[in-house]
Write an enzyme that holds these catalytic residues in place. Structure first.
Site, mmCIF file in Angstrom:
data_model
loop_
_atom_site.group_PDB
_atom_site.id
_atom_site.type_symbol
_atom_site.label_atom_id
_atom_site.label_comp_id
_atom_site.label_asym_id
_atom_site.label_seq_id
_atom_site.Cartn_x
_atom_site.Cartn_y
_atom_site.Cartn_z
ATOM 1 N N ARG A 353 0.825 -1.209 0.000
ATOM 2 C CA ARG A 353 0.000 0.000 0.000
ATOM 3 C C ARG A 353 0.860 1.260 0.000
ATOM 4 O O ARG A 353 0.539 2.245 -0.674
ATOM 5 C CB ARG A 353 -0.921 0.006 1.220
ATOM 6 C CG ARG A 353 -2.092 -0.949 1.110
ATOM 7 C CD ARG A 353 -3.083 -0.687 2.222
ATOM 8 N NE ARG A 353 -4.248 -1.547 2.130
ATOM 9 C CZ ARG A 353 -5.288 -1.480 2.955
ATOM 10 N NH1 ARG A 353 -5.300 -0.592 3.929
ATOM 11 N NH2 ARG A 353 -6.320 -2.303 2.798
ATOM 12 N N ARG A 403 -0.389 14.103 6.555
ATOM 13 C CA ARG A 403 -0.179 13.137 7.639
ATOM 14 C C ARG A 403 0.174 11.760 7.081
ATOM 15 O O ARG A 403 0.989 11.035 7.645
ATOM 16 C CB ARG A 403 -1.453 13.062 8.479
ATOM 17 C CG ARG A 403 -1.352 12.189 9.704
ATOM 18 C CD ARG A 403 -2.636 12.226 10.507
ATOM 19 N NE ARG A 403 -3.780 11.734 9.760
ATOM 20 C CZ ARG A 403 -4.890 12.417 9.545
ATOM 21 N NH1 ARG A 403 -5.017 13.648 10.023
ATOM 22 N NH2 ARG A 403 -5.892 11.895 8.863
ATOM 23 N N TRP A 475 -12.148 26.383 2.677
ATOM 24 C CA TRP A 475 -12.093 25.467 3.817
ATOM 25 C C TRP A 475 -12.642 24.140 3.278
ATOM 26 O O TRP A 475 -13.844 23.856 3.355
ATOM 27 C CB TRP A 475 -12.943 25.974 4.975
ATOM 28 C CG TRP A 475 -12.532 27.330 5.468
ATOM 29 C CD1 TRP A 475 -13.087 28.529 5.155
ATOM 30 C CD2 TRP A 475 -11.454 27.620 6.383
ATOM 31 N NE1 TRP A 475 -12.439 29.553 5.808
ATOM 32 C CE2 TRP A 475 -11.431 29.026 6.569
ATOM 33 C CE3 TRP A 475 -10.514 26.838 7.054
ATOM 34 C CZ2 TRP A 475 -10.503 29.658 7.403
ATOM 35 C CZ3 TRP A 475 -9.601 27.469 7.881
ATOM 36 C CH2 TRP A 475 -9.589 28.846 8.051
ATOM 37 N N ILE A 477 -12.701 20.769 3.630
ATOM 38 C CA ILE A 477 -13.496 19.724 4.276
ATOM 39 C C ILE A 477 -14.923 20.220 4.514
ATOM 40 O O ILE A 477 -15.898 19.504 4.277
ATOM 41 C CB ILE A 477 -12.845 19.268 5.589
ATOM 42 C CG1 ILE A 477 -11.590 18.439 5.304
ATOM 43 C CG2 ILE A 477 -13.819 18.456 6.426
ATOM 44 C CD1 ILE A 477 -10.897 17.914 6.542
ATOM 45 N N GLU A 478 -15.042 21.461 4.974
ATOM 46 C CA GLU A 478 -16.370 22.006 5.250
ATOM 47 C C GLU A 478 -17.156 22.228 3.958
ATOM 48 O O GLU A 478 -18.386 22.046 3.934
ATOM 49 C CB GLU A 478 -16.230 23.313 6.036
ATOM 50 C CG GLU A 478 -15.862 23.128 7.501
ATOM 51 C CD GLU A 478 -14.418 22.708 7.706
ATOM 52 O OE1 GLU A 478 -13.591 22.898 6.776
ATOM 53 O OE2 GLU A 478 -14.101 22.186 8.790
#
Length: 579
Positions: A353, A403, A475, A477-478
């Protein structure tokens, strides 16, 4: 009438001498009249003042220095709005258990509660966010209060975290009696990490050696315990997951690392070992809905990371490094029961992966708008950064990409408070605290905006940090949550602002990158600036169409029982069955 010169025995001078004696080399600060006596005495003692543009940033920088060096970070902020501005930074340090000392001032005592300039009872505001919060009104109490605050911050009286002291300015301008300046107050205390109890060690060994599928998860308390942790992983053949609190603690090439199989291994393990890590929302609160019938072994140096949400079959309250090493030393000569084939299978799937992800990042297609995919940016950084680079990831959507896609041996991010906006201040402090190491901030444009003015601080302080802004004009994700949940986007679009031009206005190297073929050259030029001791900023325009794993997970709409949609559904099923 002008105030008198700051005398050598003034409380302000004692504060500065105390910090110098405790090894403080930098204080992150924003000036103000109520703290000017401390400010000038810090300079007189040779302590560098890193003057910032907002008090939040001062505390963020002290937080980063504390986390990177393991020492006390210090922020100095003025009264009233200086303290209220600093409170978000204090809250983040509180959740992260970062040992930060925040100092401030107050109006003179004769003006107290009379409507003086910036007259607020600060301690009532910050008490719930600190390990210790005191107003020091008598100069003779200054030495012992500083010593107590430092001890509390470093966890000598419990869990580490931020502490707060303030002083009326007339106290700062008053003499501290020489007999009260006891040498032992100024001397740094000997570091005496707590050893584990032998019975707890033996119980942990018995549990570990009987487990078939042990999984270790590390956090804040495991920092510095890397060698002992690796030694135990090697002995056991256990699986390992890091978290943002301890990313880089175990090298990515270690055979226990199975980060790409996070979801699977959490449900397959029969023993979960938390090392200095809370079972918070990022770990599904330790729920059996996600971890199945696994037992837990909890190892931590603070109670908050030992007993939260799930009690352990065995609990070891001790310094994590000493506890892990004690377990290694007490291990029997017999082989553990761990299933080597299970770990080997997970490791191979992880490797496949990871390889696939790395390749897909390099080939990630642009959006329908022609703008770059965020993974193309991260792939280019992966190629260019040295192995020992310090990576600071910040934002919502872009943090989710970084991340996973940007490995690091040393890593900082907003933490479990979700305190976006820390990236630029963290990066500046990292470059000052760790000279000679490459520091890169990978941040979304929304998060960058919180403390964008701190690029002025980077230039003035000659902090060689690379700030890479993934500019998707939103923004993200929002936006996705609003589109999918509510069918309408409200107040979550930003401009595709030209942050590179802003950087150049502050005499900082700044480039705007809009094409994949320009990435490598721009990164190379920016890193050359860092090698010359100067900061740099890359404003990389990316497509808002790219959906991060966090955007797909349900994190934005905040499910009732768990942070992620899939976990929330599993929790509902488990609770229904258990009821």
């Amino acid at each position: 009438m002008a105030p008198p010169p700051i005398g050598e025995q003034f409380a302000a001078a004692v504060v500065a001498r105390f910090l110098k004696a405790r090894g403080v080399r930098r204080v992150y600060a924003l000036c103000g009249g109520h703290i000017m006596p401390i400010w000038m005495r810090l300079d007189a003692e040779g302590i560098r003042i890193v003057d910032v543009r907002d008090e939040r940033a001062a505390v963020y920088m002290a937080h980063a220095e504390a986390q990177l060096t393991g020492t006390l970070g210090v922020a100095l902020v003025t009264a009233g709005p200086g303290v209220t501005n600093a409170m978000t930074g204090i809250a983040n340090a509180h959740v992260a258990k970062a040992p930060v000392l925040v100092l401030s001032g107050l109006p003179p005592a004769p003006q107290e509660n009379r409507g003086a300039l910036q007259d607020i009872v600060h301690t009532e505001l910050v008490r719930s966010l600190t390990r210790y919060a005191r107003t020091v009104r008598h100069p003779d109490l200054v030495p012992q209060e500083l010593a107590e605050a430092a001890a509390r911050a470093l966890g000598e009286a419990g869990e580490p975290g931020p502490v707060y002291l303030d002083f009326p300015i007339d106290t700062l301008r008053a003499d501290v009696a020489v007999p009260m300046q006891l040498p032992e107050v100024f001397a740094p205390p000997a570091a005496l990490p707590a050893p584990p109890h032998p019975q707890a060690v033996q119980a942990a060994v018995d549990l570990l050696w009987s487990a078939r599928r042990p999984l270790f998860i590390s956090g804040r308390g495991a920092r510095g315990a890397g060698p002992a942790l690796c030694a135990l992983l090697d002995r056991l053949g256990a699986a390992y997951l890091d978290t943002g609190e301890s990313k880089g603690l175990v090298p990515d090439d270690h055979p226990s690392v199975v980060a790409a199989m996070r979801g699977s291994v959490m449900g397959q393990a029969d023993l979960v070992v938390t090392v200095g890590r809370r079972l918070d929302f990022q770990l599904a609160f330790g729920s059996p809905a996600v971890f199945g019938d696994a037992q837990f072994l909890r190892i931590a140096d603070t109670a908050a990371e030992l007993r939260d949400n799930r009690r352990g079959a065995v609990e070891v309250l001790a310094d994590c490094g000493l506890a892990l090493q004690a377990i290694v030393d007490a291990a029997p000569a017999t082989a553990p029961a761990s299933d080597g084939a299970w770990l080997a299978g997970l490791r191979e799937q992880h490797r496949q992966r990871s390889t696939k992800l790395e390749q897909s990042m390099k080939e990630a297609p642009s959006g329908r708008d022609g703008r770059l995919h965020p993974n193309r940016v991260l792939a280019a950084l992966r190629e260019a950064l040295p192995a020992d680079a310090i990576v600071v990831a910040d934002g919502g959507d872009f943090l989710s990409f970084a991340r996973v896609g940007l490995p690091a041996s040393t890593y900082l991010d907003p933490g479990s408070l979700g305190c976006i906006g820390v990236g630029t201040p963290f990066g500046i402090a990292a470059s000052l605290a760790c000279p000679g190491r490459t520091v890169v901030v990978a941040t979304g444009d929304g998060a960058f905006g919180f403390n964008a003015m701190e690029i002025d601080t980077a230039v003035r302080q000659k902090a060689p940090v690379l700030i890479v802004v993934a500019n998707n004009g939103s923004w993200a994700i929002e936006v996705r949550d609003q589109q999918e949940t509510h069918g309408k986007v409200v107040g979550t679009h930003l401009q595709f602002a030209d942050h590179a031009t802003m950087a150049r206005a502050f005499h900082m190297h700044g480039e705007r990158v809009e094409k994949a073929e320009d990435l490598d050259g721009a990164i190379a030029r920016a890193l050359a600036e860092l090698r010359a001791g100067r900061p740099a900023l890359l404003d990389v325009v990316v497509t808002p169409e790219a959906a991060s794993s966090d955007a797909k997970s349900g994190l934005a709409w905040v499910p009732d029982l768990q942070a992620l949609g899939a976990w929330d559904e599993a929790e509902r099923r488990w609770r229904a069955g258990a009821g």
